[in-house]
Design a protein around this motif. Structure first.
Motif: not given
Length: 367
Positions: A179-180, A182-183, A186-187
């Motif tokens: 998740q980290t 992916e964050d 995404t940014r």
């Protein structure tokens, strides 16, 4: 045959079978089939990063001994997992760091470990011989990384978690990493990295502190953010974990985007990368030195890769270079969020203090 004697004989014959039934077999990183107890209560961790992984799994209470790095006592410690667990320094020592175990010490531990976890099995005490000498199952693990070795890291977390009864936590840690990452992706998806000049990071430790010329062609934060790494540009060793760049090459590159791993600041002046930047006249004309734009990042390596610090560095570097994409991120707060999840305590303040306030700051080079 008397009934009592018959019963005793049957017990003796059946006991090995009963013992075998209580064990189960796992496959370790060396593809060895290793029989381990059905219930593991006590363990030790040998090799770089091994105890870090166990701490991520919240199973550090299961250890009965440590290797020498946990008790050495240093002015600055760059290992958040150990900073969050100062009790590690009170445990008996079973061997030297980097996997140089002492079998004779291991067999005197009380209680005895049910299994020995071992990273970097190719160095230090041979895991097969260690198992033969101690009679204790040795489970080898591939430490992995957050890029090309991510599958190895996740497999090791799952294997270790299954053995110590922390399968759920292993999946939570893996999900946190995913998740980290992916964050960050995404940014960065809508931001053009081509406008950012190629970057260099110096002072990266490798089996001890190093100077400014020590770097990584495969520096994880640069890879995750899609930033061009000067040390990898045109290099046949673009995937290398470590490299030493000549001073002449650094001067030729003259990187406008420059980061310094603060672990170098703890070395004696003769080897200290920060000291060299401040005093060596050869570096005085570097653009980043003249303009005071060198930024300090957390130690990448300390007893191999600091995964939490690597993620924290990624957020700091991205907030410095891509402020619009990371406008809502405070790097220090984010670092503590990461440490709190992985090691149980927000230790960024301790790291910042140990490294004289150089972390996540523009480092003053010229007065």
């Amino acid at each position: 045959m008397r009934p009592l004697l018959l019963l005793l004989l049957c017990t003796m014959l059946l006991s090995p079978l009963a013992h075998a039934a209580q064990n189960h077999t796992i496959t370790d990183a060396m593809q060895r089939q290793v029989s381990i107890p059905a219930e593991v209560r006590h363990v030790i961790c040998s090799g770089p990063g091994c105890l870090r992984l166990l701490t991520y799994l919240q199973a550090q209470h299961m250890i009965v001994g440590v290797d020498s790095i946990e008790v050495r006592g240093v002015d600055a410690d760059a290992r958040p997992y150990a900073m969050a667990n100062p009790q590690f320094a009170t445990y008996p020592v079973f061997g030297e760091f980097r996997g140089h175990d002492h079998p004779e010490r291991i067999v005197t531990l009380e209680p005895l470990p049910d299994v020995i976890f071992k990273t970097s099995p190719e160095s230090g005490h041979n895991p097969i011989l260690l198992q033969q000498k101690t009679g204790i199952p040795v489970i080898t693990l591939n430490y992995g990384d957050l890029t090309s070795g991510k599958s190895d890291l996740f497999a090791s977390l799952r294997l270790m978690g299954s053995i110590v009864g922390q399968q759920k936590r292993a999946e939570e840690v893996i999900a946190f990493f995913e998740q980290t990452l992916e964050d960050v992706q995404t940014r960065m998806a809508t931001h053009d990295t081509s406008a950012i000049p190629a970057c260099y990071v110096g002072g990266i430790a490798m089996r001890g502190g190093r100077g400014f010329q020590s770097t990584m062609p495969s520096y994880t934060p640069f890879e995750l953010l899609g930033i061009t790494n000067l040390a990898a540009s045109g290099s046949r060793q673009s995937q290398a974990a470590h490299a030493v760049v000549s001073q002449e090459q650094l001067l030729a590159w003259d990187p406008a985007c420059l980061f310094l791993d603060v672990s170098t600041s703890m070395l004696e002046p003769a080897n200290n990368g920060l000291h060299a930047l401040r005093t060596d006249p050869s570096y005085a004309n570097l653009t980043a030195v003249r303009e005071n734009t060198i930024r300090g990042v957390l130690p990448f390596n300390s007893y191999t890769q600091n995964f939490g610090s690597i993620l924290a560095n990624t957020y700091y570097i991205s907030s410095a270079l891509f402020p619009q994409a990371f406008h809502d991120v405070d790097p220090a707060t984010k670092a503590d969020d990461i440490y709190r999840f992985l090691v149980g305590k927000p230790v960024f303040g301790q790291l910042e203090q140990q490294f004289d306030g150089l972390v996540f700051q523009t480092i003053p080079i010229r007065n």
